[in-house]
Design a protein around this motif. Structure first.
Motif, PDB file in Angstrom:
ATOM      1  N   PHE C  89       0.829  -1.201   0.000  1.00 50.22           N
ATOM      2  CA  PHE C  89       0.000   0.000   0.000  1.00 50.22           C
ATOM      3  C   PHE C  89       0.866   1.254   0.000  1.00 50.22           C
ATOM      4  N   VAL C  97       1.430   9.841  -5.234  1.00 46.72           N
ATOM      5  CA  VAL C  97       1.864  11.201  -4.906  1.00 46.72           C
ATOM      6  C   VAL C  97       2.694  11.763  -6.055  1.00 46.72           C
ATOM      7  N   GLY C 117     -11.671  12.476   0.658  1.00 44.26           N
ATOM      8  CA  GLY C 117     -11.893  11.124   0.150  1.00 44.26           C
ATOM      9  C   GLY C 117     -12.218  10.100   1.205  1.00 44.26           C
TER      10      GLY C 117
ATOM     11  N   LYS D  94      -9.410   8.573  -3.804  1.00 43.45           N
ATOM     12  CA  LYS D  94     -10.486   8.202  -2.870  1.00 43.45           C
ATOM     13  C   LYS D  94     -10.481   6.694  -2.614  1.00 43.45           C
ATOM     14  N   MET D  96      -7.971   4.738  -2.807  1.00 46.31           N
ATOM     15  CA  MET D  96      -6.780   4.423  -2.036  1.00 46.31           C
ATOM     16  C   MET D  96      -6.969   4.768  -0.559  1.00 46.31           C
ATOM     17  N   VAL D  97      -7.614   5.890  -0.299  1.00 45.40           N
ATOM     18  CA  VAL D  97      -7.855   6.272   1.095  1.00 45.40           C
ATOM     19  C   VAL D  97      -8.737   5.229   1.767  1.00 45.40           C
ATOM     20  N   ASP D  98      -9.788   4.807   1.075  1.00 44.43           N
ATOM     21  CA  ASP D  98     -10.649   3.761   1.642  1.00 44.43           C
ATOM     22  C   ASP D  98      -9.840   2.524   1.972  1.00 44.43           C
ATOM     23  N   GLU D  99      -8.977   2.126   1.033  1.00 42.84           N
ATOM     24  CA  GLU D  99      -8.171   0.934   1.259  1.00 42.84           C
ATOM     25  C   GLU D  99      -7.261   1.125   2.475  1.00 42.84           C
ATOM     26  N   GLY D 100      -6.678   2.314   2.576  1.00 46.66           N
ATOM     27  CA  GLY D 100      -5.783   2.590   3.693  1.00 46.66           C
ATOM     28  C   GLY D 100      -6.506   2.514   5.025  1.00 46.66           C
ATOM     29  N   LEU D 101      -7.718   3.065   5.072  1.00 50.50           N
ATOM     30  CA  LEU D 101      -8.476   3.031   6.323  1.00 50.50           C
ATOM     31  C   LEU D 101      -8.790   1.583   6.710  1.00 50.50           C
ATOM     32  N   LEU D 102      -9.122   0.765   5.688  1.00 47.84           N
ATOM     33  CA  LEU D 102      -9.391  -0.658   5.946  1.00 47.84           C
ATOM     34  C   LEU D 102      -8.171  -1.332   6.560  1.00 47.84           C
ATOM     35  N   LEU D 103      -6.997  -0.910   6.103  1.00 49.77           N
ATOM     36  CA  LEU D 103      -5.762  -1.527   6.596  1.00 49.77           C
ATOM     37  C   LEU D 103      -5.403  -1.027   7.988  1.00 49.77           C
ATOM     38  N   TYR D 105      -4.926   2.286   8.921  1.00 50.67           N
ATOM     39  CA  TYR D 105      -4.273   3.590   9.033  1.00 50.67           C
ATOM     40  C   TYR D 105      -5.296   4.631   9.470  1.00 50.67           C
ATOM     41  N   MET D 107      -6.304   8.841   9.323  1.00 42.96           N
ATOM     42  CA  MET D 107      -6.089   9.971   8.416  1.00 42.96           C
ATOM     43  C   MET D 107      -4.708  10.585   8.626  1.00 42.96           C
ATOM     44  N   LEU D 110      -2.023   8.484   7.117  1.00 46.86           N
ATOM     45  CA  LEU D 110      -2.022   8.565   5.657  1.00 46.86           C
ATOM     46  C   LEU D 110      -1.320   9.841   5.208  1.00 46.86           C
ATOM     47  N   ILE D 111      -1.604  10.927   5.908  1.00 39.79           N
ATOM     48  CA  ILE D 111      -0.984  12.203   5.535  1.00 39.79           C
ATOM     49  C   ILE D 111       0.526  12.141   5.747  1.00 39.79           C
ATOM     50  N   ILE D 113       2.360   9.458   5.447  1.00 39.04           N
ATOM     51  CA  ILE D 113       2.907   8.656   4.351  1.00 39.04           C
ATOM     52  C   ILE D 113       3.010   9.508   3.087  1.00 39.04           C
ATOM     53  N   ILE D 114       1.974  10.270   2.841  1.00 39.72           N
ATOM     54  CA  ILE D 114       1.983  11.186   1.697  1.00 39.72           C
ATOM     55  C   ILE D 114       3.216  12.067   1.746  1.00 39.72           C
TER      56      ILE D 114
END
Lengths: 122, 122, 122, 122
Positions: C89, C97, C117, D94, D96-103, D105, D107, D110-111, D113-114
């Motif tokens: 991921f 990015v 999102g 969007k 990807m964010v959903d997937e990240g939350l499932l994993l 992470y 918010m 995620l930021i 990582i960005i």
DNA sequence: GTGGTCTAGACCACT
DNA sequence: GTGGTCTAGACCACG
């Protein structure tokens, strides 16, 4: 006593026979000692009695245990099967050495790996 | 080139993948060389093309070959997979040493067997 | 439970594996729970059992489910595969990015998009 | 200029179109500049001219280049296609964010990582 | 009944 | 012609 690995692709009875074989070889179960009954072991491992039965048949074919009808299964004398085991083992070693040489190991390196490997226990 | 052993209980595709893997490792098939096509090998071994396909998928997953759609399958660079092979090999050696010690061999005897075994070819 | 998108160019089994993977990740299917049988799911989705089988093989290779022969497929412990998932991921995020920056977004704008999102559900 | 990854399972023309798209977006190829000819690029990448042609068709459909018969292919004005690109990009974010939350992470993670990811270049 | 494997035959995308 | 995918149907091992 025995842990079943459901991720292992081999048949259950083969896994179980192998484990029992190990226990006998390393002396946990000694000569002429009675093996657990098919039913009790089936309950203990939560598998079908047929599966245990099959494992015992295999062990008997390999000369590792012997059966007395109505009494149960018993551990054979080591002398009765250890030579066969050794013959198979040496064959496997030879295959492994060939594979190692193909991978680019030298004899000396293989011996080094052997020396490191001999200490592991699980 | 490849002989199928129908007494072997393993799936056909696994046998075939193993044999091909050996041919690659020992240099019969060299880096970036084209593998036989799925269909031609299927005809040669008298098995279904899907079975060969499955073997090739396995080899690709193991990093041993790579695929170019519409062109064929090719042998990977050895560096790409030999380390993984070696890791698996050393694990197998360790298990074998444990088994040998259980059978009553000493380290010295194991090393003797190794030395004898290294000359075999089939 | 699962909708197949026939406009999607990916293989059916991959779509199905992905969907199942999602259901497991989000907890609809929980640890050690039994997956639907190959055949029942094949009937439900009106696809060939082999296609489901292929999806299950993929999930097993990814460590997401484990198989017990004759009993069925079961959901693995999350710890067994979640780290690998996270590694993949984060790689994907990095690529994204880069793509965003190329499109002329600034870091701040990307973070804004992220925040918007996170609420979507389908 | 462009490296083809034969291990990538996507069609060649798609890889090539993607790479060209990137080069245009990041300004290596600028507005109204002439693209390399189908034949020259085919030679350079050692692929079939049809494959390059297909990539160019895709780029034209995406509004990224335009064709003048007998003259060649040219880079479109960014304004002509960048909005569509951005719409697709935000959809991907969007997902990807959903997937990240499932994993698992948050918010904030995620930021983070960005922010780390934005520096990579290949 | 359940998964694992194999066969047979078909269509598609890519070169 | 080559690999990738899918369907259909069969048999086997295991429980």
């Amino acid at each position: 006593m025995i842990l079943i690995d459901y991720k292992d692709t081999r048949p259950l009875y083969e896994q179980i026979a192998d484990k029992l074989s190990q226990l006998i070889l390393c002396g946990v179960l000694s000569e002429d000692e009675k093996m657990p009954s098919v039913r009790s072991l089936a309950v203990e491992l939560s598998v079908n009695p047929n599966t245990i039965q099959k494992a015992y048949v295999k062990l008997e074919q390999d000369g590792i245990i012997y059966t007395i009808k109505g009494r149960g299964n018993f551990v054979s004398k080591k002398g009765d099967f250890i030579d066969e085991k050794k013959r198979l083992f040496e064959m496997k070693v030879k295959e492994m050495v060939d594979e190692g040489l193909l991978l680019g190991y030298t004899m000396e390196m293989l011996i080094m790996i052997i020396k490191k490997g001999g200490i592991t226990h699980d």
